[in-house]
Design a protein around this motif. Structure first.
Motif: not given
Length: 422
Positions: A260-266, A374-382
Motif C-alpha cells: 500500500l502506498p502512503k495515504p495521499f498516494d493511494r 493516525l490518518w488511517v485510524r481517523v479514516h477508518g472511524r469515518e
C-alpha cells in the motif's frame, strides 16, 4: 526441569530468534502447519501465536529484547516447549479450518491472519481436533463468525469500480471533485488557533474539555490546519505522501496490504481495501456509497470528510512534534516520555547508519509514521461512522504511538536476529 537449549555462555546474550527456532525444532512435525519449509516458525506464527499467547513479552519483558540475557534463555525455551501440546493442537485445528474453508469456497483474506489465533483458542478449549467428535461443527462456527459478518467485500468493490457501466461516471466524479477543490482556508486568528489547540492538549489526557473540542470543530481548526498540505513537499514532510504535491487519485483495480502506498498516494480501491478486510465490515455503507463518498473525501482538507477527524489530525500533529524536538505541553510530554522509555529507541540511535532494514530511519521518522497511522485510524472511524468524543481522544493519540512502537520494535528485533544469524 529445564528443557530449553542452552544457547549462551554465562554473562552473554543470545539472539531471541535463534532461541525460538531451537525450541521450536524440539516440537517436531506436529507443528509443521505453523512452520516454513526449513522447519522454523512462520513469521505470522511468531507474531500471532508465540509472542502474544505463549511468550507474552508485555508480561515477561525478559523475553522481549532482540537479544535475550543468558539467565533467561532457558526459561524462554522452556515456555515454548511446555506449550508444545497446545501448539500441536493449534496446528491441527488450522488444517481443519483450511479444509472447511476450501469446502465453503471462501477466498477472502489470508488464512493465517484470520485463523491462527482462533485455532489457538480452539486448542486451548477443546484440545486436539482429531479427538473431538464436534471438530467439524466448531470449525464451521469459526468460519461463520469470521466471514459471515455481512457488509461489503473487496470482491464487491473490485466488481463495482471495474464495471464499464460505472467506471466512466466514477472517473467523472473524481475529475469534478478535484477540479472543484476550494482554496485552503486561512489560519484562524479569532480564538481557535494554535493557542486553543495547545490548551486542549494540555488537559486532554486527564480532564478533556468537550466544549473546547466542539469549538475547535465549529471554527474549522482542522481544515485551517491543513492549509499548507498542498504546498511543495508539505504532505511528504508529514509522511502522508511520496509526491511533491498531492495529486488526484486513480480509481484503481487491485490492492495488497504489503504494498500500500502512503495515504495521499493511494487509489480509491487502495483507500477502501483495508477497512473491507478487517472486522466490523457490517458497519460500512454499501459499495456504491463507499466509493462515491471516498471520491469526495479525497478532495477535502486532510483528505478526510469530517471536521472532527481533521481536528484530531491537527491535535496529533502538535502532540507528536515533541518526539522530534522539545516537548511542550502535557500531551507532548506524555508521548515523549513513552517514546524515550523504549530501550530499542536508545539502542537504534547508537547503531551505525548502515544497520539493516533502515532501523535508524524508522526511529528518526517516527513523527511521519505516527501521522500516517493516525490518518488511517481517523479514516477508518469515518467509514464506520464512529464519532471521536473528546473524552476518548487521548486513548486514540496514545494508542497510535503504542502501535508505531510495537511495529518498530518488531522490525529492530528481526534485523538484529538476522545480523546475529548471519
Amino acid at each position: 526441569m529445564t528443557t530449553g537449549a542452552r544457547a549462551a555462555t554465562p554473562g552473554t546474550a543470545s539472539p531471541r530468534g535463534l532461541l525460538v527456532e531451537r525450541a521450536w525444532a524440539r516440537l517436531g512435525d506436529a507443528v509443521a502447519p505453523l512452520s516454513n519449509e526449513a522447519g522454523r516458525p512462520l513469521a505470522r506464527t511468531v507474531k500471532l501465536v508465540l509472542d502474544p499467547l505463549v511468550l507474552r513479552p508485555v508480561l515477561n519483558p525478559e523475553f522481549a529484547a532482540g537479544a535475550v540475557a543468558a539467565e533467561h534463555a532457558d526459561a524462554l525455551c522452556d515456555r515454548i516447549v511446555e506449550a508444545g501440546p497446545v501448539l500441536a493442537a493449534t496446528a491441527a485445528w488450522f488444517l481443519v479450518l483450511k479444509k472447511a474453508r476450501r469446502r465453503a469456497g471462501i477466498t477472502d483474506g489470508n488464512p493465517q491472519d484470520l485463523y491462527f489465533q482462533r485455532c489457538y483458542e480452539l486448542a486451548t478449549a477443546h484440545g486436539d481436533p482429531r479427538l473431538s467428535p464436534n471438530a467439524a461443527d466448531r470449525a464451521a462456527a469459526v468460519l461463520a463468525e469470521v466471514h459471515d459478518q455481512g457488509g461489503p467485500t473487496v470482491a464487491d468493490l473490485r466488481r463495482f469500480v471495474t464495471d464499464p457501466a460505472h467506471a466512466a461516471g466514477l472517473t467523472a466524479l473524481l475529475d469534478a471533485a478535484w477540479s472543484g477543490r476550494s482554496a485552503p482556508e486561512p489560519t484562524d486568528r479569532t480564538g481557535t488557533g494554535p493557542d486553543r489547540v495547545a490548551e486542549f492538549l494540555a488537559t486532554c489526557a486527564t480532564d478533556p474539555d468537550q466544549a473546547l473540542f466542539d469549538a475547535l470543530v465549529a471554527r474549522r481548526a482542522g481544515a485551517r490546519g491543513a492549509a499548507d498540505l498542498d504546498g511543495p513537499g508539505a504532505a511528504r514532510a508529514h509522511g502522508l505522501s511520496d509526491r511533491d504535491r498531492p495529486a488526484r487519485p486513480e480509481l484503481g483495480e487491485t490492492a495488497a496490504k504489503q504494498t500500500l502506498p502512503k495515504p495521499f498516494d493511494r487509489s480509491i480501491v487502495e483507500r477502501l481495501f483495508v477497512p473491507l478486510t478487517t472486522a466490523h465490515r457490517d458497519a460500512l455503507a454499501d459499495v456504491p456509497a463507499l466509493v462515491r463518498t471516498e471520491i469526495a473525501r479525497s478532495a477535502q482538507p486532510w483528505q478526510l470528510a469530517e471536521e472532527a477527524g481533521r481536528v484530531v489530525m491537527v491535535l496529533g500533529r502538535e502532540a507528536v512534534a515533541g518526539l522530534a524536538g522539545t516537548a511542550t505541553g502535557d500531551a507532548a510530554a506524555r508521548l515523549r516520555g513513552r517514546w524515550e522509555r523504549e530501550s530499542y529507541v536508545r539502542r537504534a540511535r547508537r547503531m551505525p547508519a548502515a544497520v539493516p532494514e533502515g532501523v535508524r530511519a524508522d526511529v528518526a521518522g517516527v513523527r511521519e509514521a505516527y501521522l500516517r497511522r493516525l490518518w488511517v485510524r481517523v479514516h477508518g472511524r469515518e467509514l464506520r461512522r464512529e464519532a471521536v468524543p473528546a473524552d476518548g481522544l487521548w486513548d486514540v493519540l496514545d494508542g497510535v504511538l503504542r502501535s508505531v512502537i510495537l511495529d518498530q520494535r518488531d522490525r529492530l528485533r528481526a534485523a538484529l536476529e538476522r545480523r546475529a544469524a548471519g
